[in-house]
Write an enzyme that holds these catalytic residues in place. Structure first.
Site, PDB file in Angstrom:
ATOM      1  N   GLU A  88      -7.259   1.652 -13.340  1.00  0.00           N
ATOM      2  CA  GLU A  88      -6.622   2.836 -12.743  1.00  0.00           C
ATOM      3  C   GLU A  88      -5.406   3.284 -13.566  1.00  0.00           C
ATOM      4  O   GLU A  88      -5.265   4.461 -13.900  1.00  0.00           O
ATOM      5  CB  GLU A  88      -6.207   2.543 -11.300  1.00  0.00           C
ATOM      6  CG  GLU A  88      -7.414   2.407 -10.378  1.00  0.00           C
ATOM      7  CD  GLU A  88      -7.047   2.127  -8.926  1.00  0.00           C
ATOM      8  OE1 GLU A  88      -5.910   1.709  -8.659  1.00  0.00           O
ATOM      9  OE2 GLU A  88      -7.925   2.330  -8.056  1.00  0.00           O
ATOM     10  N   CYS A  99      -1.346   1.758  -3.209  1.00  0.00           N
ATOM     11  CA  CYS A  99      -2.309   2.853  -3.008  1.00  0.00           C
ATOM     12  C   CYS A  99      -1.656   4.234  -2.993  1.00  0.00           C
ATOM     13  O   CYS A  99      -2.128   5.146  -3.676  1.00  0.00           O
ATOM     14  CB  CYS A  99      -3.040   2.664  -1.685  1.00  0.00           C
ATOM     15  SG  CYS A  99      -3.523   0.969  -1.353  1.00  0.00           S
ATOM     16  N   LYS A 117       0.336   5.220  -6.286  1.00  0.00           N
ATOM     17  CA  LYS A 117      -0.691   5.248  -7.345  1.00  0.00           C
ATOM     18  C   LYS A 117      -1.522   6.531  -7.256  1.00  0.00           C
ATOM     19  O   LYS A 117      -1.770   7.215  -8.245  1.00  0.00           O
ATOM     20  CB  LYS A 117      -1.574   3.997  -7.211  1.00  0.00           C
ATOM     21  CG  LYS A 117      -2.732   3.843  -8.161  1.00  0.00           C
ATOM     22  CD  LYS A 117      -4.017   4.504  -7.733  1.00  0.00           C
ATOM     23  CE  LYS A 117      -4.575   4.142  -6.386  1.00  0.00           C
ATOM     24  NZ  LYS A 117      -5.133   2.812  -6.253  1.00  0.00           N
ATOM     25  N   CYS A 122       0.822  -1.215   0.000  1.00  0.00           N
ATOM     26  CA  CYS A 122       0.000   0.000   0.000  1.00  0.00           C
ATOM     27  C   CYS A 122       0.851   1.257   0.000  1.00  0.00           C
ATOM     28  O   CYS A 122       0.670   2.153  -0.819  1.00  0.00           O
ATOM     29  CB  CYS A 122      -0.941  -0.012   1.204  1.00  0.00           C
ATOM     30  SG  CYS A 122      -1.831   1.539   1.399  1.00  0.00           S
TER      31      CYS A 122
HETATM   32  P1  NDP Z   1      -8.236  -8.011 -10.276  1.00  0.00           P
HETATM   33  O1  NDP Z   1      -8.459  -9.373  -9.738  1.00  0.00           O
HETATM   34  O2  NDP Z   1      -9.062  -6.874  -9.815  1.00  0.00           O
HETATM   35  O3  NDP Z   1      -8.372  -8.065 -11.876  1.00  0.00           O
HETATM   36  C1  NDP Z   1      -7.663  -9.000 -12.642  1.00  0.00           C
HETATM   37  C2  NDP Z   1      -8.017  -8.783 -14.097  1.00  0.00           C
HETATM   38  O4  NDP Z   1      -7.200  -9.641 -14.891  1.00  0.00           O
HETATM   39  C3  NDP Z   1      -9.457  -9.137 -14.419  1.00  0.00           C
HETATM   40  O5  NDP Z   1      -9.942  -8.217 -15.346  1.00  0.00           O
HETATM   41  C4  NDP Z   1      -9.328 -10.528 -15.049  1.00  0.00           C
HETATM   42  O6  NDP Z   1     -10.299 -10.785 -16.010  1.00  0.00           O
HETATM   43  C5  NDP Z   1      -8.002 -10.410 -15.754  1.00  0.00           C
HETATM   44  N1  NDP Z   1      -7.382 -11.715 -15.988  1.00  0.00           N
HETATM   45  C6  NDP Z   1      -7.035 -12.641 -15.074  1.00  0.00           C
HETATM   46  N2  NDP Z   1      -6.486 -13.719 -15.679  1.00  0.00           N
HETATM   47  C7  NDP Z   1      -6.488 -13.465 -17.000  1.00  0.00           C
HETATM   48  C8  NDP Z   1      -6.062 -14.192 -18.169  1.00  0.00           C
HETATM   49  N3  NDP Z   1      -5.532 -15.406 -18.065  1.00  0.00           N
HETATM   50  N4  NDP Z   1      -6.230 -13.636 -19.374  1.00  0.00           N
HETATM   51  C9  NDP Z   1      -6.789 -12.402 -19.475  1.00  0.00           C
HETATM   52  N5  NDP Z   1      -7.211 -11.669 -18.427  1.00  0.00           N
HETATM   53  C10 NDP Z   1      -7.054 -12.181 -17.202  1.00  0.00           C
HETATM   54  O7  NDP Z   1      -6.677  -7.760 -10.042  1.00  0.00           O
HETATM   55  P2  NDP Z   1      -5.828  -6.443 -10.034  1.00  0.00           P
HETATM   56  O8  NDP Z   1      -4.474  -6.904 -10.419  1.00  0.00           O
HETATM   57  O9  NDP Z   1      -6.442  -5.349 -10.810  1.00  0.00           O
HETATM   58  O10 NDP Z   1      -5.852  -6.031  -8.509  1.00  0.00           O
HETATM   59  C11 NDP Z   1      -5.326  -6.935  -7.534  1.00  0.00           C
HETATM   60  C12 NDP Z   1      -5.918  -6.660  -6.190  1.00  0.00           C
HETATM   61  O11 NDP Z   1      -5.438  -5.424  -5.718  1.00  0.00           O
HETATM   62  C13 NDP Z   1      -7.418  -6.602  -6.207  1.00  0.00           C
HETATM   63  O12 NDP Z   1      -7.911  -7.707  -5.516  1.00  0.00           O
HETATM   64  C14 NDP Z   1      -7.765  -5.323  -5.510  1.00  0.00           C
HETATM   65  O13 NDP Z   1      -8.566  -5.608  -4.400  1.00  0.00           O
HETATM   66  C15 NDP Z   1      -6.477  -4.704  -5.102  1.00  0.00           C
HETATM   67  N6  NDP Z   1      -6.439  -3.308  -5.556  1.00  0.00           N
HETATM   68  C16 NDP Z   1      -7.299  -2.405  -5.036  1.00  0.00           C
HETATM   69  C17 NDP Z   1      -7.294  -1.102  -5.465  1.00  0.00           C
HETATM   70  C18 NDP Z   1      -8.262  -0.132  -4.906  1.00  0.00           C
HETATM   71  O14 NDP Z   1      -8.854  -0.407  -3.889  1.00  0.00           O
HETATM   72  N7  NDP Z   1      -8.463   1.015  -5.533  1.00  0.00           N
HETATM   73  C19 NDP Z   1      -6.346  -0.637  -6.477  1.00  0.00           C
HETATM   74  C20 NDP Z   1      -5.515  -1.667  -6.983  1.00  0.00           C
HETATM   75  C21 NDP Z   1      -5.552  -2.947  -6.529  1.00  0.00           C
HETATM   76  P3  NDP Z   1     -11.755 -11.408 -15.644  1.00  0.00           P
HETATM   77  O15 NDP Z   1     -12.486 -10.336 -14.900  1.00  0.00           O
HETATM   78  O16 NDP Z   1     -12.336 -11.706 -16.978  1.00  0.00           O
HETATM   79  O17 NDP Z   1     -11.463 -12.605 -14.811  1.00  0.00           O
END
Ligand code: NDP
Length: 464
Positions: free
Chosen positions: A180, A47, A50, A42
């Protein structure tokens, strides 16, 4: 023989720090082990930097809009190097604050990679230390396995450490990080393509919020490549190419892998300690963060419950209250507000229309309007607000918003939703004028009733 410590915490991020300090406040002898720097994802790689980058991007918009408000000669160029220097100074400052807070709380800190050596012992820097309890708070790291070729792509860590901007960027994924960073880099003037496999970004959020975010990204100039069946990403002489089964390849000078994060469990020695992992590699815990091994607990992203900083902090404090404070505490994971810091930002608390509708009939209240600030300069940007209300009880089950200040507004409304507020309470609340937030207390009639039996009757009527 008594143990060296009452508690050894492995991981100096938000959750680990919160647990260590709370345990120490009850008089526990606490050692916190951290492999690199105090602060965790974070503060150092998530966070905080970012949001500082998001603030940097927001000036491009303010500069572009200034002439509409009568300002002349407002222009500027973003110097990434200057921002990067300032960010390094700020993160150093924050790290020192955390170090001081830990020292003031009486928590001993040691830098080194830890390995669990038994139910009550941890090896670090050539020593083996014992503790009554061990808490794992090692967080998560970007997953590089989703697509072949990701080994060469950037992760969010790399983007936050950039010293100069790429000439173009391909973002792969449609979650928090993808949305983001696509929005922020576009705001900084980089041509961005965002490729994801669903119809809309942000799976799991309310569909209306998702479509508003997609509109917002397009309005900021992001090339939104939805429904991309991605096959591989390859490095070329000029950058990267993303091959898709159902479309033209997408090219850019740089690529960001934003396809999710995985729990940091490697080299912790969990198997020998008897700590069970689930099918996603996360540590299995019960409602009080106990792992399957006696004497070992785990909190935060490494348990993959709700991967958000405030949740890790709450879990860490609940653990300390339970184990050292004499107040058994469980974190309620049902109502968690969250925000996506794109432009305009999105935020929500509670259930989506689909989730609530699956449980019974819901009244949907909506407002979509051009906010005063941007309407004044002729922008077509729309703020979108939505409230999901239980038709039977009038209880507000979910609130969703995309628009300026949405995260700030939703944080305040999260108190009300957590307290079980009813729609009638919104109705008797005086508006605070002129604001966007006042629209939440001015929603008089539902735009539709959905879910439960009501929607079934409506669907049946449509068919006859
Ligand atoms: P997320 O789990 O939010 O999103 C992952 C994305 O990757 C989804 O769109 C998913 O698609 C896609 N994906 C996964 N596997 C594949 C694949 N094999 N091929 C293509 N697309 C794929 O992860 P993030 O990395 O964005 O964030 C990680 C964590 O960090 C989150 O759990 C979040 O809670 C936290 N975070 C919170 C923030 C905030 O509160 N503002 C900011 C940044 C991070 P699909 O949906 O189709 O599965």
């Amino acid at each position: 023989m008594s143990a060296d410590f009452d508690l050894i915490v492995i991981g100096g991020g938000s959750g680990g720090i919160a647990a260590a300090r709370r345990a120490a406040s009850y008089g526990a002898r606490v050692l916190l082990l951290e492999a690199s720097r105090i602060g965790g994802t974070c503060v150092l790689r998530g966070c905080v930097p970012k949001k500082l980058m998001m603030y940097a991007a927001s000036f491009s918009r303010a500069i572009a809009e200034a002439s509409g408000y009568g300002w002349s000669g407002v222009s500027g160029r973003f110097q990434m190097e200057d921002w990067a220097e300032a960010k390094v100074r700020e993160l150093d400052r924050l790290e020192q604050i955390y170090q001081k807070m830990l020292a003031d709380s009486g928590v001993e800190v040691q830098i080194g990679r830890a390995q669990i050596a038994g139910a009550h012992s941890v090896a670090v820097a050539g020593r083996t230390l014992s503790a009554e309890r061990i808490l794992i708070a090692t967080g998560s790291a970007p997953d590089r396995m989703a697509l072949p070729g990701f080994a060469h792509a950037w992760t969010s860590d790399d983007v936050l450490d950039l010293r100069s901007l790429p000439s173009s960027l391909l973002v792969v994924g449609g979650g928090y990080i993808a949305v983001e960073f696509a929005s922020i880099l576009a705001g900084l003037g980089v041509p961005v393509t965002l490729a994801f496999r669903a119809d809309l970004p942000l799976r799991g959020f309310d569909d209306d919020l998702r479509s508003s975010v997609a509109e917002g990204l397009k309005a900021r100039g992001v090339n939104v490549a939805a429904r991309s069946q991605m096959q591989s990403i390859k490095r070329t002489e000029s950058g990267f190419v993303l091959h898709r089964a159902n479309g033209e390849p997408l090219h850019a000078q740089a690529a960001l892998n934003a396809t999710g994060r995985k729990p940091c469990v490697e080299s912790l020695g969990l198997a020998t300690a008897g700590v069970q992992l689930d099918e996603k590699g996360a540590i299995v815990v019960d409602n009080q963060s106990r792992t399957t091994a006696n004497g070992i607990w785990a909190i935060g992203d490494v348990t993959n419950r709700a991967n958000l900083t405030p949740v890790a902090i709450a879990e860490g404090r609940a653990f300390a209250d339970t184990e050292f404070g004499g107040h058994p505490t469980e974190v309620d994971h049902r109502i968690i507000a969250s925000a996506v810091f794109c432009d305009p930002p999105a935020a929500c608390v509670g259930l989506t229309e689909t989730q609530a509708g699956a449980m019974g009939p819901v009244d949907i209240y909506e407002a979509r309007f051009r906010p005063m600030r941007t309407a004044f300069i002729g922008s077509q940007e729309r703020t979108c607000m939505k409230m999901v209300v239980d038709s039977r009880t009038g209880r507000v089950l979910g609130v969703h918003m995309v628009g300026t200040d949405a995260p700030e507004i939703i944080q305040a409304l999260a108190v009300a939703v957590t307290a079980g507020i009813k729609k009638a309470d919104f109705d008797r609340t005086m508006a605070l004028h002129p604001t966007s937030a006042e629209e939440f207390v001015l929603m008089r009639e539902p735009t539709r009733t959905a879910g439960g039996i009501a929607s079934k009757i409506q669907a049946d009527l449509k068919e006859t």
